[in-house]
Design a protein around this motif. Structure first.
Motif, PDB file in Angstrom:
ATOM      1  N   MET A  11       0.847  -1.203   0.000  1.00  0.00           N
ATOM      2  CA  MET A  11       0.000   0.000   0.000  1.00  0.00           C
ATOM      3  C   MET A  11       0.883   1.255   0.000  1.00  0.00           C
ATOM      4  SD  MET A  11      -3.223  -0.683  -0.014  1.00  0.00           S
ATOM      5  CE  MET A  11      -4.102   0.571   0.815  1.00  0.00           C
ATOM      6  N   VAL A  12       1.927   1.240   0.810  1.00  0.00           N
ATOM      7  CA  VAL A  12       2.854   2.378   0.859  1.00  0.00           C
ATOM      8  C   VAL A  12       3.532   2.541  -0.486  1.00  0.00           C
ATOM      9  CG1 VAL A  12       4.989   3.218   1.900  1.00  0.00           C
ATOM     10  CG2 VAL A  12       3.212   2.252   3.354  1.00  0.00           C
ATOM     11  N   LEU A  13       3.921   1.421  -1.092  1.00  0.00           N
ATOM     12  CA  LEU A  13       4.577   1.464  -2.395  1.00  0.00           C
ATOM     13  C   LEU A  13       3.636   2.055  -3.443  1.00  0.00           C
ATOM     14  CD1 LEU A  13       7.059   0.776  -4.114  1.00  0.00           C
ATOM     15  CD2 LEU A  13       6.064  -1.502  -4.485  1.00  0.00           C
ATOM     16  N   LEU A  14       2.380   1.639  -3.441  1.00  0.00           N
ATOM     17  CA  LEU A  14       1.402   2.191  -4.387  1.00  0.00           C
ATOM     18  C   LEU A  14       1.203   3.690  -4.160  1.00  0.00           C
ATOM     19  CD1 LEU A  14      -1.335  -0.605  -4.473  1.00  0.00           C
ATOM     20  CD2 LEU A  14       0.162   0.092  -6.332  1.00  0.00           C
ATOM     21  N   THR A  15       1.152   4.082  -2.921  1.00  0.00           N
ATOM     22  CA  THR A  15       0.985   5.499  -2.598  1.00  0.00           C
ATOM     23  C   THR A  15       2.193   6.307  -3.082  1.00  0.00           C
ATOM     24  OG1 THR A  15      -0.258   4.862  -0.617  1.00  0.00           O
ATOM     25  CG2 THR A  15       0.551   7.114  -0.708  1.00  0.00           C
ATOM     26  N   VAL A  16       3.383   5.786  -2.850  1.00  0.00           N
ATOM     27  CA  VAL A  16       4.604   6.480  -3.279  1.00  0.00           C
ATOM     28  C   VAL A  16       4.663   6.559  -4.795  1.00  0.00           C
ATOM     29  CG1 VAL A  16       7.124   6.308  -3.325  1.00  0.00           C
ATOM     30  CG2 VAL A  16       5.901   5.959  -1.187  1.00  0.00           C
ATOM     31  N   ARG A  17       4.308   5.486  -5.477  1.00  0.00           N
ATOM     32  CA  ARG A  17       4.313   5.499  -6.956  1.00  0.00           C
ATOM     33  C   ARG A  17       3.289   6.507  -7.474  1.00  0.00           C
ATOM     34  NH1 ARG A  17       4.782  -0.990  -8.240  1.00  0.00           N
ATOM     35  NH2 ARG A  17       7.028  -1.133  -7.845  1.00  0.00           N
ATOM     36  N   SER A  18       2.124   6.538  -6.847  1.00  0.00           N
ATOM     37  CA  SER A  18       1.093   7.494  -7.257  1.00  0.00           C
ATOM     38  C   SER A  18       1.594   8.929  -7.058  1.00  0.00           C
ATOM     39  CB  SER A  18      -0.172   7.244  -6.442  1.00  0.00           C
ATOM     40  OG  SER A  18      -1.096   8.249  -6.650  1.00  0.00           O
ATOM     41  N   LYS A  19       2.209   9.168  -5.914  1.00  0.00           N
ATOM     42  CA  LYS A  19       2.756  10.504  -5.629  1.00  0.00           C
ATOM     43  C   LYS A  19       3.859  10.857  -6.620  1.00  0.00           C
ATOM     44  CE  LYS A  19       2.800  14.017  -2.833  1.00  0.00           C
ATOM     45  NZ  LYS A  19       1.684  14.919  -2.759  1.00  0.00           N
ATOM     46  N   ASN A  20       4.737   9.905  -6.948  1.00  0.00           N
ATOM     47  CA  ASN A  20       5.800  10.134  -7.929  1.00  0.00           C
ATOM     48  C   ASN A  20       5.214  10.475  -9.289  1.00  0.00           C
ATOM     49  OD1 ASN A  20       7.979   9.868  -6.272  1.00  0.00           O
ATOM     50  ND2 ASN A  20       8.448   7.741  -6.825  1.00  0.00           N
ATOM     51  N   LYS A  21       4.183   9.747  -9.666  1.00  0.00           N
ATOM     52  CA  LYS A  21       3.539   9.997 -10.960  1.00  0.00           C
ATOM     53  C   LYS A  21       2.949  11.407 -10.991  1.00  0.00           C
ATOM     54  CE  LYS A  21       0.316   7.929 -14.194  1.00  0.00           C
ATOM     55  NZ  LYS A  21      -0.661   6.868 -14.431  1.00  0.00           N
ATOM     56  N   GLN A  22       2.315  11.811  -9.899  1.00  0.00           N
ATOM     57  CA  GLN A  22       1.737  13.148  -9.816  1.00  0.00           C
ATOM     58  C   GLN A  22       2.845  14.205  -9.870  1.00  0.00           C
ATOM     59  OE1 GLN A  22      -0.512  13.835  -6.239  1.00  0.00           O
ATOM     60  NE2 GLN A  22      -1.257  15.822  -6.929  1.00  0.00           N
ATOM     61  N   LEU A  23       3.923  13.969  -9.171  1.00  0.00           N
ATOM     62  CA  LEU A  23       5.044  14.911  -9.181  1.00  0.00           C
ATOM     63  C   LEU A  23       5.683  15.009 -10.564  1.00  0.00           C
ATOM     64  CD1 LEU A  23       6.769  14.143  -5.758  1.00  0.00           C
ATOM     65  CD2 LEU A  23       5.499  16.214  -6.390  1.00  0.00           C
ATOM     66  N   GLU A  24       5.775  13.888 -11.286  1.00  0.00           N
ATOM     67  CA  GLU A  24       6.315  13.910 -12.647  1.00  0.00           C
ATOM     68  C   GLU A  24       5.413  14.732 -13.563  1.00  0.00           C
ATOM     69  OE1 GLU A  24       6.825   9.849 -13.828  1.00  0.00           O
ATOM     70  OE2 GLU A  24       8.566   9.546 -12.520  1.00  0.00           O
ATOM     71  N   GLU A  25       4.088  14.590 -13.399  1.00  0.00           N
ATOM     72  CA  GLU A  25       3.156  15.383 -14.209  1.00  0.00           C
ATOM     73  C   GLU A  25       3.298  16.866 -13.874  1.00  0.00           C
ATOM     74  OE1 GLU A  25      -0.706  13.763 -13.432  1.00  0.00           O
ATOM     75  OE2 GLU A  25      -0.284  11.880 -14.484  1.00  0.00           O
ATOM     76  N   ASP A  26       3.425  17.160 -12.589  1.00  0.00           N
ATOM     77  CA  ASP A  26       3.631  18.558 -12.181  1.00  0.00           C
ATOM     78  C   ASP A  26       4.925  19.111 -12.763  1.00  0.00           C
ATOM     79  OD1 ASP A  26       1.301  18.461 -10.745  1.00  0.00           O
ATOM     80  OD2 ASP A  26       2.267  18.305  -8.764  1.00  0.00           O
ATOM     81  N   LEU A  27       5.969  18.307 -12.747  1.00  0.00           N
ATOM     82  CA  LEU A  27       7.250  18.727 -13.304  1.00  0.00           C
ATOM     83  C   LEU A  27       7.127  19.013 -14.794  1.00  0.00           C
ATOM     84  CD1 LEU A  27      10.288  19.235 -12.967  1.00  0.00           C
ATOM     85  CD2 LEU A  27      10.641  16.796 -13.415  1.00  0.00           C
ATOM     86  N   LYS A  28       6.421  18.132 -15.523  1.00  0.00           N
ATOM     87  CA  LYS A  28       6.227  18.349 -16.967  1.00  0.00           C
ATOM     88  C   LYS A  28       5.460  19.649 -17.207  1.00  0.00           C
ATOM     89  CE  LYS A  28       6.346  13.502 -18.375  1.00  0.00           C
ATOM     90  NZ  LYS A  28       5.554  12.375 -18.878  1.00  0.00           N
ATOM     91  N   ARG A  29       4.410  19.898 -16.404  1.00  0.00           N
ATOM     92  CA  ARG A  29       3.634  21.141 -16.567  1.00  0.00           C
ATOM     93  C   ARG A  29       4.507  22.365 -16.289  1.00  0.00           C
ATOM     94  NH1 ARG A  29      -0.683  18.476 -13.992  1.00  0.00           N
ATOM     95  NH2 ARG A  29      -0.125  19.454 -12.009  1.00  0.00           N
ATOM     96  N   GLU A  30       5.297  22.294 -15.242  1.00  0.00           N
ATOM     97  CA  GLU A  30       6.183  23.403 -14.898  1.00  0.00           C
ATOM     98  C   GLU A  30       7.228  23.638 -15.987  1.00  0.00           C
ATOM     99  OE1 GLU A  30       6.152  25.576 -12.308  1.00  0.00           O
ATOM    100  OE2 GLU A  30       4.254  24.687 -11.684  1.00  0.00           O
ATOM    101  N   GLN A  31       7.774  22.544 -16.547  1.00  0.00           N
ATOM    102  CA  GLN A  31       8.750  22.694 -17.622  1.00  0.00           C
ATOM    103  C   GLN A  31       8.094  23.299 -18.858  1.00  0.00           C
ATOM    104  OE1 GLN A  31      10.265  18.688 -17.921  1.00  0.00           O
ATOM    105  NE2 GLN A  31      12.061  19.148 -16.629  1.00  0.00           N
ATOM    106  N   GLN A  32       6.875  22.889 -19.147  1.00  0.00           N
ATOM    107  CA  GLN A  32       6.152  23.442 -20.299  1.00  0.00           C
ATOM    108  C   GLN A  32       5.883  24.933 -20.064  1.00  0.00           C
ATOM    109  OE1 GLN A  32       2.441  21.481 -21.092  1.00  0.00           O
ATOM    110  NE2 GLN A  32       2.058  22.639 -22.955  1.00  0.00           N
ATOM    111  N   TRP A  33       5.444  25.267 -18.853  1.00  0.00           N
ATOM    112  CA  TRP A  33       5.186  26.664 -18.523  1.00  0.00           C
ATOM    113  C   TRP A  33       6.475  27.491 -18.636  1.00  0.00           C
ATOM    114  CZ3 TRP A  33       7.039  29.781 -14.516  1.00  0.00           C
ATOM    115  CH2 TRP A  33       6.389  31.009 -14.351  1.00  0.00           C
TER     116      TRP A  33
END
Length: 175
Positions: A11-33
């Motif tokens: 469960m912790v691993l799934l939560t961390v992966r989900s958070k990483n995925k969200q952070l990667e999307e945020d990073l892509k948006r920030e880089q695009q901006w």
């Protein structure tokens, strides 16, 4: 018990992966901006360079003539305003002694000091403000008719000095 720990860790691993995925999307948006902002900055820099180039190419003679014409128009407008103000003051605020003499014809005594008009008081205030803006106060003289001084103070046209009530300055309407 190991099974429970294993499930909790998954469960912790799934939560961390989900958070990483969200952070990667945020990073892509920030880089695009960031890229978009960089492109906007480049476009603005090019526009600024073009504007500067065009400004340098304009004829300084034409600019000088335009400024000269504006100054002449402003001077003409200033004269018209001062004339209109003078006429208004002469009509509505006559010389204090004329008004008093009309009321007190029987009084033959001359006043100790010759009073000046509201127009002259305003001229003194304006000239003082323009000549020494760092020290715009004038001393109220005996030749200033008290009702005119009171009128200027009451309507906020002039202000008394905070420490010396015998000094007066024009209200700074331009600030």
């Amino acid at each position: 018990q190991l099974e429970k720990v294993k499930n909790d860790l998954e469960m912790v691993l799934l939560t961390v992966r989900s958070k990483n995925k969200q952070l990667e999307e945020d990073l892509k948006r920030e880089q695009q901006w960031y890229e978009e902002q960089k492109q906007i900055l480049d476009a603005l820099s090019k526009t600024e360079e073009e504007a500067n180039t065009q400004a340098e190419q304009l004829s300084t003679k034409r600019e000088f003539d335009e400024v000269k014409n504006k100054i002449l128009k402003l001077k003409t407008y200033k004269k018209e305003l001062l004339t209109a103000l003078g006429e208004f003051l002469d009509e509505h605020f006559p010389h204090p002694e004329k008004g008093e003499n009309a009321k007190n014809k029987n009084s033959s005594a001359k006043p100790a000091v010759e009073l000046i008009t509201l127009k002259e008081i305003l001229e003194i205030l304006i000239n003082k403000l323009m000549s020494t803006p760092h020290e715009p106060y004038i001393t109220i003289k005996e030749s200033f008719w008290p009702p005119y001084i009171e009128l200027l103070l009451r309507y906020g046209i002039a202000l008394r000095h905070p420490e010396d009530p015998n000094r007066l300055r024009l209200q700074a309407f331009h600030t």
